[in-house]
Design an enzyme around this catalytic site. Structure first.
Site: not given
Ligand SMILES: Nc1ncnc2c1ncn2[C@@H]1O[C@H](COP(=O)(O)OP(=O)(O)OP(=O)(O)O)[C@@H](O)[C@H]1O
Length: 388
Positions: A19-20, A22, A24, A27, A42, A134
């Protein structure tokens, strides 16, 4: 209320769909088998990341206890991957909803409702001595009932920390468009850095993109330091109220001491426009495709874009213009050639030291001679690795 026990161990979870993604992590929507419950997981690749900050993210997410902050149910390591099990936020993040259905930004009452939730989460964090570092639309999650939660504590820092994390509080972390001037300058910044990012997020939600997002990240940093603070435009942003404009201006004061605290800002008249979760459901969630469908669409689009960008960056490189990518040699080549359009700074103090997540130190200097001769600040950049 009885607390549920979420089991540790990947065998207890069935990964349903991505669903996502990032920078690093990936998700997934998943099912917790023993509890028959939908969760989000995640998954972070431990060998690619800084273990300290990952452990901190998992720990912070387990400890937070506020309706506007994304909590973790549990976390565990499986085959060199860290799994963080969290509540599933069915509508995903504000950025993705905006990109798919509101490309020109949200209406004011929706923005006020989202921002009030974020601000309440920030007030809690700041009160407990944490800086998020952030804040941006991509880190604001929305649930199916319109609940708003600030997520992604991957780069947050504690104001009370000593030692290594205290050092990291002076470091250059966050995402360029949302970074406060004092963060770029690596001054000993505090929670007011989040208020700056909050102001930038307000503009992002109003326009559909953050200010300066069309520029290279290196240029964005330079503009944050040198140009006037961004804000709503009296002519082109007429649909927005004066109180929204003033609230943003307060957040984007370059002097952090002049910025309001989250607690103070919550009393601003702009937040009287905030509505309930139902309003968010009616105005932005009805008829939205599922997060899974949107994620698939985005992955396909991103892959397409990456392929196009690869071609473009090769062409740009050939022309001597290259993107901010922290490849040492590339960056040196780029920086020695870079001149910012319209910059006319002639100050003798024009030296900016920038550090990226402790791995590199980037020193940007204005060549004063050139600045005076050409009325342009010619930017030179040198880059040193810190881990040598
Ligand atoms: N609990 C959740 N429920 C639904 N979608 C989620 C959830 N957590 C994260 N996502 C989706 O996954 C995407 C990436 O998550 P997240 O921002 O935590 O990753 P990241 O690796 O920390 O990203 P970055 O470091 O690039 O900001 C989010 O933008 C969101 O669309």
């Amino acid at each position: 209320m009885e607390r549920k026990n979420y089991p540790v161990g990947s065998e207890n979870y069935h990964l349903v769909e991505e669903i996502g993604r990032g920078s690093s992590s990936t998700v997934f929507r998943a099912i917790c088998k023993p509890l028959h419950e939908t969760v989000a997981i995640k998954i972070l690749y431990l060998d690619q990341n800084d273990l300290g900050s990952i452990a901190y993210e998992a720990q912070t997410m387990m400890l937070v206890d506020h309706p506007n902050l994304q909590k973790a149910h549990c976390s565990f390591v499986s085959d060199h991957y860290l799994w963080i099990v969290m509540p599933f936020m069915a509508a995903g993040c504000c950025l993705r909803i905006m990109k798919s259905d509101f490309p020109n930004g949200y209406e004011e009452a929706v923005i006020a409702t989202i921002l009030r939730g974020v601000l309440r989460g920030l007030e809690y964090m700041h009160h407990h001595g944490d800086i998020h570092r952030d804040v941006k639309a991509g880190n604001i999650l929305v649930d199916s009932d319109g609940a708003i939660k600030l997520s992604d504590f991957g780069v947050s820092a504690s104001l009370f920390d000593a030692g290594d994390r205290q050092c990291s509080r002076n470091a250059f972390v966050g995402t360029p468009c949302w970074m406060a001037p004092e963060v770029i300058m690596e001054q000993n910044y505090g929670y007011k850095a989040d208020i700056w990012s909050f102001g930038i997020t307000a503009l992002e939600l109003a326009h559909g993109h953050a200010p300066s997002s069309e520029f290279l990240p290196s240029e964005v940093l330079y503009r944050t330091l040198r140009a006037a603070s961004p804000g709503l435009d009296h002519k082109t942003d007429k649909k927005f109220s004066n109180s929204f404009m003033k609230m943003i201006d307060m957040c984007l004061n370059k002097d952090p001491c002049e910025r309001p605290s989250a607690q103070h800002l919550l009393k601003h008249s702009f937040f009287k426009k905030a509505r309930s979760g139902d309003y968010i459901v009616r105005k932005i969630l009805t008829g939205l495709p599922t997060v899974g469908d949107r994620a698939t669409e985005i992955v396909v689009k991103e892959e397409d874009l990456v392929a196009k960008k690869r071609k473009i960056s090769q062409d740009e490189y050939n022309e001597g213009i290259i993107a901010w990518n922290f490849e040492v040699e590339d960056l040196k080549t780029w920086s020695s050639q870079q001149v910012l359009d319209g910059e006319a700074s002639t100050s003798c103090k024009d030296q900016v030291v920038v550090q990226q997540r402790g791995r590199f130190t980037v020193v940007i200097e204005i060549d004063e001679h050139n600045a005076q001769c050409q009325k342009l600040g010619k930017k030179k950049c040198s880059l040193n690795r810190n881990d040598k």
